[in-house]
Scaffold this motif. Structure first.
Motif, PDB file in Angstrom:
ATOM      1  N   LEU A  87       0.824  -1.207   0.000  1.00 61.23           N
ATOM      2  CA  LEU A  87       0.000   0.000   0.000  1.00 61.23           C
ATOM      3  C   LEU A  87       0.858   1.257   0.000  1.00 61.23           C
ATOM      4  CD1 LEU A  87      -2.818  -1.007   2.490  1.00 61.23           C
ATOM      5  CD2 LEU A  87      -2.835  -1.040   0.006  1.00 61.23           C
ATOM      6  N   TYR A  88       1.880   1.234   0.827  1.00 60.97           N
ATOM      7  CA  TYR A  88       2.760   2.398   0.882  1.00 60.97           C
ATOM      8  C   TYR A  88       3.391   2.659  -0.488  1.00 60.97           C
ATOM      9  CZ  TYR A  88       2.394   2.380   5.970  1.00 60.97           C
ATOM     10  OH  TYR A  88       1.938   2.447   7.257  1.00 60.97           O
ATOM     11  N   THR A  89       3.809   1.582  -1.108  1.00 59.43           N
ATOM     12  CA  THR A  89       4.430   1.731  -2.419  1.00 59.43           C
ATOM     13  C   THR A  89       3.449   2.324  -3.421  1.00 59.43           C
ATOM     14  OG1 THR A  89       5.863  -0.167  -1.988  1.00 59.43           O
ATOM     15  CG2 THR A  89       5.590   0.504  -4.276  1.00 59.43           C
ATOM     16  N   GLN A  91       0.848   4.127  -2.835  1.00 56.97           N
ATOM     17  CA  GLN A  91       0.552   5.509  -2.497  1.00 56.97           C
ATOM     18  C   GLN A  91       1.669   6.443  -2.983  1.00 56.97           C
ATOM     19  OE1 GLN A  91       0.594   6.663   1.707  1.00 56.97           O
ATOM     20  NE2 GLN A  91      -1.414   7.591   1.417  1.00 56.97           N
ATOM     21  N   THR A  92       2.888   6.005  -2.745  1.00 60.24           N
ATOM     22  CA  THR A  92       4.015   6.816  -3.188  1.00 60.24           C
ATOM     23  C   THR A  92       4.050   6.923  -4.702  1.00 60.24           C
ATOM     24  OG1 THR A  92       5.243   5.974  -1.285  1.00 60.24           O
ATOM     25  CG2 THR A  92       6.499   7.120  -2.980  1.00 60.24           C
ATOM     26  N   LEU A  95       1.647   9.309  -6.040  1.00 60.19           N
ATOM     27  CA  LEU A  95       2.117  10.688  -5.879  1.00 60.19           C
ATOM     28  C   LEU A  95       3.107  11.088  -6.965  1.00 60.19           C
ATOM     29  CD1 LEU A  95       2.219  13.186  -3.913  1.00 60.19           C
ATOM     30  CD2 LEU A  95       4.218  12.080  -2.916  1.00 60.19           C
ATOM     31  N   PRO A 234      -5.455   6.559   3.964  1.00 64.81           N
ATOM     32  CA  PRO A 234      -5.691   7.823   3.268  1.00 64.81           C
ATOM     33  C   PRO A 234      -5.034   7.839   1.897  1.00 64.81           C
ATOM     34  CG  PRO A 234      -4.035   8.080   4.959  1.00 64.81           C
ATOM     35  CD  PRO A 234      -4.560   6.681   5.080  1.00 64.81           C
ATOM     36  N   LEU A 236      -4.067   9.928  -1.206  1.00 64.93           N
ATOM     37  CA  LEU A 236      -3.892  11.349  -1.518  1.00 64.93           C
ATOM     38  C   LEU A 236      -4.763  11.783  -2.688  1.00 64.93           C
ATOM     39  CD1 LEU A 236      -0.107  11.784  -1.085  1.00 64.93           C
ATOM     40  CD2 LEU A 236      -1.904  12.930   0.161  1.00 64.93           C
TER      41      LEU A 236
ATOM     42  N   LEU B 103      -0.585  13.869   4.893  1.00 63.14           N
ATOM     43  CA  LEU B 103      -0.808  12.567   5.513  1.00 63.14           C
ATOM     44  C   LEU B 103      -0.572  12.609   7.019  1.00 63.14           C
ATOM     45  CD1 LEU B 103       0.839  10.220   2.848  1.00 63.14           C
ATOM     46  CD2 LEU B 103      -1.580  10.436   3.384  1.00 63.14           C
ATOM     47  N   ASN B 156       3.417   6.949   5.988  1.00 62.67           N
ATOM     48  CA  ASN B 156       4.071   6.243   4.888  1.00 62.67           C
ATOM     49  C   ASN B 156       5.581   6.457   4.961  1.00 62.67           C
ATOM     50  OD1 ASN B 156       5.182   5.508   2.387  1.00 62.67           O
ATOM     51  ND2 ASN B 156       3.221   5.856   1.354  1.00 62.67           N
ATOM     52  N   HIS B 158       7.995   5.517   3.103  1.00 63.50           N
ATOM     53  CA  HIS B 158       8.662   5.865   1.848  1.00 63.50           C
ATOM     54  C   HIS B 158       8.635   7.363   1.622  1.00 63.50           C
ATOM     55  CE1 HIS B 158       7.763   1.629   1.333  1.00 63.50           C
ATOM     56  NE2 HIS B 158       8.667   1.589   0.404  1.00 63.50           N
ATOM     57  N   ILE B 159       7.456   7.929   1.741  1.00 61.83           N
ATOM     58  CA  ILE B 159       7.324   9.359   1.494  1.00 61.83           C
ATOM     59  C   ILE B 159       8.135  10.143   2.514  1.00 61.83           C
ATOM     60  CG2 ILE B 159       5.682  11.274   1.487  1.00 61.83           C
ATOM     61  CD1 ILE B 159       3.607   9.419   0.351  1.00 61.83           C
ATOM     62  N   GLU B 209      -2.628  19.382   1.723  1.00 65.68           N
ATOM     63  CA  GLU B 209      -1.550  19.131   0.781  1.00 65.68           C
ATOM     64  C   GLU B 209      -1.332  20.332  -0.125  1.00 65.68           C
ATOM     65  OE1 GLU B 209      -2.236  16.047  -2.055  1.00 65.68           O
ATOM     66  OE2 GLU B 209      -0.164  16.042  -2.744  1.00 65.68           O
TER      67      GLU B 209
END
Lengths: 236, 236
Positions: A87-89, A91-92, A95, A234, A236, B103, B156, B158-159, B209
């Motif tokens: 999920l993190y990947t 989301q990034t 972005l 969440p 973005l 976030l 997150n 990564h971000i 954001e």
DNA sequence: CTCGGCTGGATCGTATACGATCATCGTATA
DNA sequence: TATACGATGATCGTATACGATCCAGCCGAG
């Protein structure tokens, strides 16, 4: 173009560190090394007939890119078992890819648009076999090719690099956490066309970014809807 | 706090590779090693009384983070002379920091807001000395502290990592391409307060954001306005 | 005086060797 | 039978040594 493992292996006298890097990288993104696979430095060194030092360096680079994790007396393991990590990947990637696509838009040429449309056409054609005889791997591949055309003109090399890393991680992760949401396939093709038209008519940067991001976010939402691993994530 | 080299040298038995990494990293972000400085592996190794192998590894990591460039038989040089490079970094940071701030917003607590306000108050106080007796370095430092509070809760990793890298690059770049635009200082303080109020009243993610991104974009715009290096730079 | 080739030094890239640390498995005991 | 403990092996971390490559300065020819 992105199918092969080594990508651009043009240089004949590449350093051994680079060799090891490309070898491992290729094995990961091609799926030969699934998530959780253990990777022993000495073994890799023996396989490539080189010393462990360059292998070690390559592993460190891959670690920095998030493709593997490296533990002290355990060895290197291909990352990506955790669905939350997935999920993190996503989301990034949502972005940075949105930004890259938006920044690329002004530089996208007629030929690029045509190429993207052609790819999207093939994706559309695949929908005929939906849901039986549907090849999700092939579809995912085409999806990548489509988006590549749209973000590769990004003038900011940092952002472009982040996009590449994101896709690499995503590609590496396929197999374990299988991301593809078949129900989204038809919508995807439609959204692609919308995106093309936005770029075609020179829509404002912010608008393109939002559309590109939404496109991916929708996929992520669909994924989240069918999994209960992470209830409120969440987007973005 | 950032004056010392080791930053957080809590771990007593850290690997030498880590030691070298932190040492070089500290020297770069502290400004001891300005952009363009050459860095010889063997010299660093001798300085730290270790072998070149861990130093080499550290250099590779720093290269991956974009803080230095490493050429084959030349050595490592601290990156960041190019003003265009600076723009790219700012643009990327604008992107990821905006996302990280948005976030983080739901997780920001009362104490965090108070801390941020306190920092912003000190920034406001510094404006009294504006423009004479104004210390841009100190102001920049406070600015970083302020934003840290707002993005550090980003779930997150990564971000968040990208944000840190961006700030590191930016910090490393100060000195050569001097980024600070004094005219923006008063507006900055105001915008900070706006941002705080947005978070305080639980504004939607997208809104936060946008505000965070605009805040940075405005600074970048001001920078671009006074330089003609890059006429039309698309700010996301 | 200028230009081309050559020699010397410097630096990186890699191989090999050894020590440190940790996981694993077998064994003895409660 | 379950658990604690110790021996063994595996793997990483680092040091040292050597070869490869490139840059700088010098020297001689034109």
């Amino acid at each position: 173009m992105s199918g092969q493992a080594g990508a651009m292996a043009a240089s004949p006298a590449a350093s051994k560190s680079q060799l090891a890097y490309e070898w491992i990288h290729g094995r990961i993104v091609s799926g030969a090394l699934g998530p959780g696979s253990r990777l022993v430095l000495s073994q890799v060194a023996a396989e490539l007939d080189i010393s462990v030092v360059p292998v070690r360096e390559a592993v460190r680079r891959l670690e920095a890119e998030g493709l593997i994790t490296f533990e002290k007396n355990v060895g290197a393991t291909v990352a990506g078992i955790d669905p939350v990590e997935y999920l993190y990947t996503m989301q990034t990637l949502s972005l940075v890819e949105g930004a890259a696509t938006a920044l690329s838009a002004p530089s996208v040429r007629r030929a690029d648009l045509d190429a993207a449309r052609e790819v999207n056409g093939r994706m559309h054609a695949m929908l005929a076999d939906f849901p039986e005889n549907f090849d999700p791997v092939r579809f995912t591949q085409l999806n990548h090719d489509f988006h590549s055309v749209l973000f590769e003109h990004c003038p900011n090399p940092h952002i472009l690099d982040l996009v590449h890393r994101g896709w690499n991680r995503l590609t590496a992760l396929r197999g374990s956490t299988f991301s593809f949401v078949p129900e989204r396939a038809p919508e995807s093709v439609e959204e692609h066309e919308v995106l093309l038209q936005l770029i075609e008519r020179g829509a404002p940067t912010a608008e393109v970014e939002l559309a590109a991001r939404r496109h991916r976010s929708a996929t992520l939402d669909a994924y989240l809807a069918r999994t209960d691993a992470h209830p409120a994530f969440p987007v973005l």
